[in-house]
Design an enzyme around this catalytic site. Structure first.
Site, PDB file in Angstrom:
ATOM      1  N   LYS A  76       0.891  -1.120  -0.055  1.00 22.60           N
ATOM      2  CA  LYS A  76      -0.072   0.097  -0.076  1.00 22.60           C
ATOM      3  C   LYS A  76       0.908   1.239   0.020  1.00 22.60           C
ATOM      4  CE  LYS A  76      -3.769   1.985   2.796  1.00 22.60           C
ATOM      5  NZ  LYS A  76      -4.856   2.075   3.668  1.00 22.60           N
ATOM      6  N   SER A 151      -9.784   2.454   2.960  1.00 17.06           N
ATOM      7  CA  SER A 151      -8.857   3.279   1.920  1.00 17.06           C
ATOM      8  C   SER A 151      -8.074   2.106   1.353  1.00 17.06           C
ATOM      9  CB  SER A 151      -8.088   4.236   2.766  1.00 17.06           C
ATOM     10  OG  SER A 151      -7.202   3.362   3.719  1.00 17.06           O
ATOM     11  N   SER A 175     -10.199   0.113   6.926  1.00 18.41           N
ATOM     12  CA  SER A 175      -9.569   0.122   5.680  1.00 18.41           C
ATOM     13  C   SER A 175      -8.858  -1.153   5.238  1.00 18.41           C
ATOM     14  CB  SER A 175      -8.846   1.083   5.652  1.00 18.41           C
ATOM     15  OG  SER A 175      -9.387   2.237   5.438  1.00 18.41           O
TER      16      SER A 175
HETATM   17  N1  GLN Z   1     -13.342   4.872   6.330  1.00 17.99           N
HETATM   18  C1  GLN Z   1     -12.871   5.210   7.734  1.00 17.99           C
HETATM   19  C2  GLN Z   1     -12.310   6.652   7.359  1.00 17.99           C
HETATM   20  O1  GLN Z   1     -12.572   7.086   6.570  1.00 17.99           O
HETATM   21  C3  GLN Z   1     -11.535   4.361   7.804  1.00 17.99           C
HETATM   22  C4  GLN Z   1     -10.363   4.402   7.162  1.00 17.99           C
HETATM   23  C5  GLN Z   1      -9.213   3.480   7.396  1.00 17.99           C
HETATM   24  O2  GLN Z   1      -9.458   2.631   8.038  1.00 17.99           O
HETATM   25  N2  GLN Z   1      -8.006   4.155   7.155  1.00 17.99           N
HETATM   26  O3  GLN Z   1     -11.678   7.085   8.275  1.00 17.99           O
END
Ligand code: GLN
Length: 489
Positions: A76, A151, A175
């Site tokens: 990532k 994400s 995410s």
């Molecule tokens: N969707 C959540 C956010 O927008 C979690 C994102 C994540 O786990 N990095 O913060």
């Protein structure tokens, strides 16, 4: 080649069925052929991959190879990779070449794995759709008009389309698990403090945790063996003996009690998804586990608490990106204030700015007690709910996400950020409590994957992997792949 699991690839490489270089070239060809339609990579590190593969082949030939030597993977783009662009999918870091490796990257390199490239993601990991990437949306390989989740959407899409056998992800509020669910793959977020955060660009430091995204639970266990471990460079890393996460994969499930939180099966859950989850849970029962209804009464407070804590921490973490030391700098600044304001204003996207503003407000004098302190108190209540539940059950199960992959723009941050925030209702409380959570494929609804979530008590990753592996031995949901990425097409 690309239908093989890590365990199968490992055996094939040791048996010299093919070389790491052949395997790596096969994946690089697949990326070239298929990635234009899903945009799962920000950077493809072709030359580096070939060099690493050749080194791995030498190691295999000399008989010194480890289990994962020579197996390709994608990182990532939130993990710092020495000499390779590390953008966090932001214009802010578009010109940033990391000067060192994140601990996770170092461990993976030491294991002899081959990096194919860096995957697309929501900007600074803020989002559930990968729509906030500066490099354009990643697409869901099951339906190109739908999001891959976020994400870690690029990582999930790349694994689902078999452009890599494994990718890394990070999970602050879901995410790893949510994109794994939406793309029909396996993903695990370990207990907070298990995987080093050193060199993993910080979003919300008290919640962020790295983990693997794979096709199977066995593959995830093999990856955790490499990725975990105490790191003195991360002050929140936990010092404990190393574990073999594959050790209990083959245990029977007899005697295990699975808790089903009634709050996870309320009317808000789509009925088709509820059916898939019910069937999956019945399968786990058939394997010997028993079921018990439990309650996590503060679940609905997890989103408001998270959306104070995560922005508060990110407003602090992202303050280092000021146009001075590294990253984007605006043209012709008038003075220092103009340099800060325009560099940040021009280089951060809308969602990142929204969160920096929320966080700065929540932390400011006079509001701290009302928002941040309150949110931390709610966080404790949520942890206590889990603590109580784990007195009665071994593992908690439910859906990972309230819906299957949605269409682009449907839950866009820009139209209605709150509706997107609500999509994380089943995953966020796990991060607030610092527990391990996992998502595995449980079936399809209208051709789109549904994820079954497993939540464990602290350091119970091996138990989650055991249940997931037994489930995957008895079912074939994890073997389903999207048609257009099959061999020969
Ligand atoms: N969707 C959540 C956010 O927008 C979690 C994102 C994540 O786990 N990095 O913060």
């Amino acid at each position: 080649m690309h239908n093989k699991t890590l365990a199968e690839l490992s055996t094939a490489l040791q048996d010299k069925e093919f070389s790491s270089e052949e395997l790596t070239r096969h994946y690089l060809d697949r990326i070239q052929q298929h990635d234009p339609s899903i945009n799962s990579f920000i950077t493809v590190t072709e030359d580096l991959a070939i060099a690493q593969a050749q080194a791995a082949d030498q190691q295999i030939a000399s008989g010194n190879a480890g289990t994962l030597t020579g197996i390709p993977l994608a990182q990532k783009d939130i993990f710092c990779t020495n000499g390779v662009k590390t953008s966090c999918a932001s214009l802010m870091l578009d010109n940033f070449i990391a000067p060192y490796d994140a601990t996770v990257v170092e461990k993976i390199n030491d294991a002899g794995m081959v990096m194919l490239g860096k995957t697309n993601m929501d900007e600074f990991a803020m989002g559930s759709t990968t729509e906030s990437s500066y490099y354009g949306d990643a697409k869901n390989p099951w339906d190109l008009e739908r999001v891959p989740g976020g994400s870690s959407g690029g990582s999930a899409a790349a694994v689902a389309a078999q452009l890599t056998p494994v990718a890394t992800g990070t999970d602050t509020g879901g995410s790893i698990r949510q994109p794994a669910a939406l793309c029909g793959i396996t993903g695990i977020k370990p207990t907070y403090g298990t995987v080093s955060r050193y060199g993993m660009i910080a979003f919300a430091s008290s919640l962020d945790q790295g983990g693997p995204m794979t096709r199977t639970a066995e593959d995830a266990a093999m990856m955790l063996n490499v990725m975990t471990g105490f790191d003195e460079k991360d002050a929140t890393s936990i010092e404990r003996d190393s574990e073999d996460y594959t050790r209990s994969l083959n245990n029977k499930l007899d005697g295990l009690t699975i808790g089903l939180p009634k709050e996870y099966f309320s009317d808000d859950l789509d009925s088709d998804i509820a059916n898939v989850i019910d069937t999956a849970i019945k399968e786990v029962e058939k394997l010997g586990a028993s079921i018990k209804e439990i309650s996590l009464p503060n679940t609905r407070l997890s989103i408001p608490a998270y959306y104070v804590i995560a922005p508060a921490e990110c407003s602090s973490n992202l303050s280092r990106m000021d146009g001075v030391r590294f990253g984007y700098r605006c043209e012709d600044p008038k003075d220092l204030y103009d340099l800060y304001a325009r560099s940040r204003g021009e280089a951060f996207g809308e969602e990142v700015k929204r969160r920096i503003m929320i966080g700065t407000y929540a932390l400011s004098a006079g509001y701290y007690d009302a928002y941040y302190l309150k949110a931390q108190q709610i966080r404790r209540l949520i942890s206590d709910d889990f603590k109580k539940a784990f007195l009665d059950v071994d593992v908690i199960m439910g859906p990972t996400s309230p819906s299957t992959a949605f269409k682009f723009g449907e839950l866009s941050e820009d139209n209605d950020p709150v509706s997107m925030y609500l999509a994380d209702i089943y995953t966020i409380s796990v991060n607030l409590a610092g527990l391990p959570g996992m998502s595995i494929p449980a079936g399809l609804v209208k051709g789109l994957p549904v994820g079954l979530q497993l939540i464990g008590n602290y350091f119970q990753e091996a138990k989650l992997l055991n249940i997931a592996h037994q489930f995957q031995q008895a079912t074939d949901h994890h073997q389903q792949t999207p048609d257009s990425f099959q061999e020969g097409k």
